[in-house]
Write a protein that holds these residues in place. Structure first.
Motif, PDB file in Angstrom:
ATOM      1  N   THR A  22     -23.067   8.709 -90.653  1.00  0.00           N
ATOM      2  CA  THR A  22     -21.703   9.228 -90.035  1.00  0.00           C
ATOM      3  C   THR A  22     -21.329  10.633 -90.420  1.00  0.00           C
ATOM      4  OG1 THR A  22     -20.125   8.261 -91.786  1.00  0.00           O
ATOM      5  CG2 THR A  22     -21.174   6.753 -89.924  1.00  0.00           C
ATOM      6  N   HIS A  23     -20.131  11.050 -90.161  1.00  0.00           N
ATOM      7  CA  HIS A  23     -19.557  12.077 -90.712  1.00  0.00           C
ATOM      8  C   HIS A  23     -19.221  12.075 -92.095  1.00  0.00           C
ATOM      9  CE1 HIS A  23     -16.070  10.008 -90.025  1.00  0.00           C
ATOM     10  NE2 HIS A  23     -15.185  10.645 -90.704  1.00  0.00           N
ATOM     11  N   ASP A  96     -29.036   7.703 -80.967  1.00  0.00           N
ATOM     12  CA  ASP A  96     -27.697   7.591 -80.924  1.00  0.00           C
ATOM     13  C   ASP A  96     -26.922   8.023 -81.849  1.00  0.00           C
ATOM     14  OD1 ASP A  96     -28.968   5.262 -82.075  1.00  0.00           O
ATOM     15  OD2 ASP A  96     -27.294   4.268 -81.981  1.00  0.00           O
ATOM     16  N   ILE A  97     -27.284   8.146 -83.103  1.00  0.00           N
ATOM     17  CA  ILE A  97     -26.551   8.609 -84.213  1.00  0.00           C
ATOM     18  C   ILE A  97     -26.400   9.910 -84.185  1.00  0.00           C
ATOM     19  CG2 ILE A  97     -26.834   8.867 -86.696  1.00  0.00           C
ATOM     20  CD1 ILE A  97     -28.296   6.198 -87.011  1.00  0.00           C
ATOM     21  N   GLU A  99     -26.167  11.566 -81.129  1.00  0.00           N
ATOM     22  CA  GLU A  99     -25.290  11.718 -79.796  1.00  0.00           C
ATOM     23  C   GLU A  99     -23.731  11.359 -80.412  1.00  0.00           C
ATOM     24  OE1 GLU A  99     -27.227   8.959 -77.350  1.00  0.00           O
ATOM     25  OE2 GLU A  99     -28.502  10.511 -76.517  1.00  0.00           O
ATOM     26  N   GLN A 100     -23.639  10.435 -81.278  1.00  0.00           N
ATOM     27  CA  GLN A 100     -22.364  10.256 -81.654  1.00  0.00           C
ATOM     28  C   GLN A 100     -21.892  10.988 -82.719  1.00  0.00           C
ATOM     29  OE1 GLN A 100     -22.805   5.812 -82.456  1.00  0.00           O
ATOM     30  NE2 GLN A 100     -23.449   5.523 -80.332  1.00  0.00           N
ATOM     31  N   SER A 101     -22.403  11.772 -83.492  1.00  0.00           N
ATOM     32  CA  SER A 101     -22.272  12.768 -84.477  1.00  0.00           C
ATOM     33  C   SER A 101     -20.949  13.670 -84.186  1.00  0.00           C
ATOM     34  CB  SER A 101     -23.412  13.307 -85.066  1.00  0.00           C
ATOM     35  OG  SER A 101     -23.679  14.426 -84.132  1.00  0.00           O
ATOM     36  N   LYS A 105     -21.923  20.030 -79.089  1.00  0.00           N
ATOM     37  CA  LYS A 105     -22.883  19.351 -78.236  1.00  0.00           C
ATOM     38  C   LYS A 105     -24.241  20.255 -78.135  1.00  0.00           C
ATOM     39  CE  LYS A 105     -19.316  17.573 -75.073  1.00  0.00           C
ATOM     40  NZ  LYS A 105     -18.693  17.405 -73.694  1.00  0.00           N
ATOM     41  N   LYS A 108     -26.408  19.170 -80.905  1.00  0.00           N
ATOM     42  CA  LYS A 108     -26.874  17.609 -80.395  1.00  0.00           C
ATOM     43  C   LYS A 108     -27.962  17.921 -79.631  1.00  0.00           C
ATOM     44  CE  LYS A 108     -22.651  15.347 -81.039  1.00  0.00           C
ATOM     45  NZ  LYS A 108     -21.613  14.778 -80.336  1.00  0.00           N
TER      46      LYS A 108
END
Length: 118
Positions: A22-23, A96-97, A99-101, A105, A108
């Motif tokens: 996560t962030h 997905d980790i 992509e959701q970070s 863009k 990513k």
């Protein structure tokens, strides 16, 4: 849910690889807390989903009596082959980790493309 994923390493100078998911920087979680999974040794942190591919993509630290030795923390843009291979494997299986970070863009896209080519 933790803000990290940990991998026990073999054939490396480090005992564990801790990958940020996560962030939130997992180093902050450990600075003043007991680290249950390692008493003494070395840990490597992959902070790709926080810092991208910048100079502080990786951090390394020593652990003594279940505590990170703050003065031992060093940052780097590179890591040894064992760490990069484990990181790439983890992110390849968990796109997905990325992509959701919180990463931009374009970054990513570059990271995901790199992983899919390996």
């Amino acid at each position: 849910m933790n803000n990290y994923y940990r991998i026990k390493l073999s054939d490396s100078q480090y005992d564990f690889l801790i990958i940020a998911t996560t962030h939130e920087n997992p180093i902050n979680s450990f600075l003043n807390n007991y680290i249950s999974f390692i008493e003494n040794g070395k840990v490597a942190f992959d902070l790709t989903v926080i810092n991208g591919k910048s100079f502080n993509r990786y951090a390394f630290a020593e652990v003594n009596n279940h505590k990170i030795i703050i003065s031992s923390i060093i940052v780097s843009s590179t890591a040894d082959e064992t760490i990069t291979n484990e990181s790439n494997k983890f992110f390849s299986e968990n796109i997905d980790i990325i992509e959701q970070s919180v990463l931009p863009k374009a970054l990513k896209f570059l990271l995901i493309n790199e992983l899919q080519k390996k």
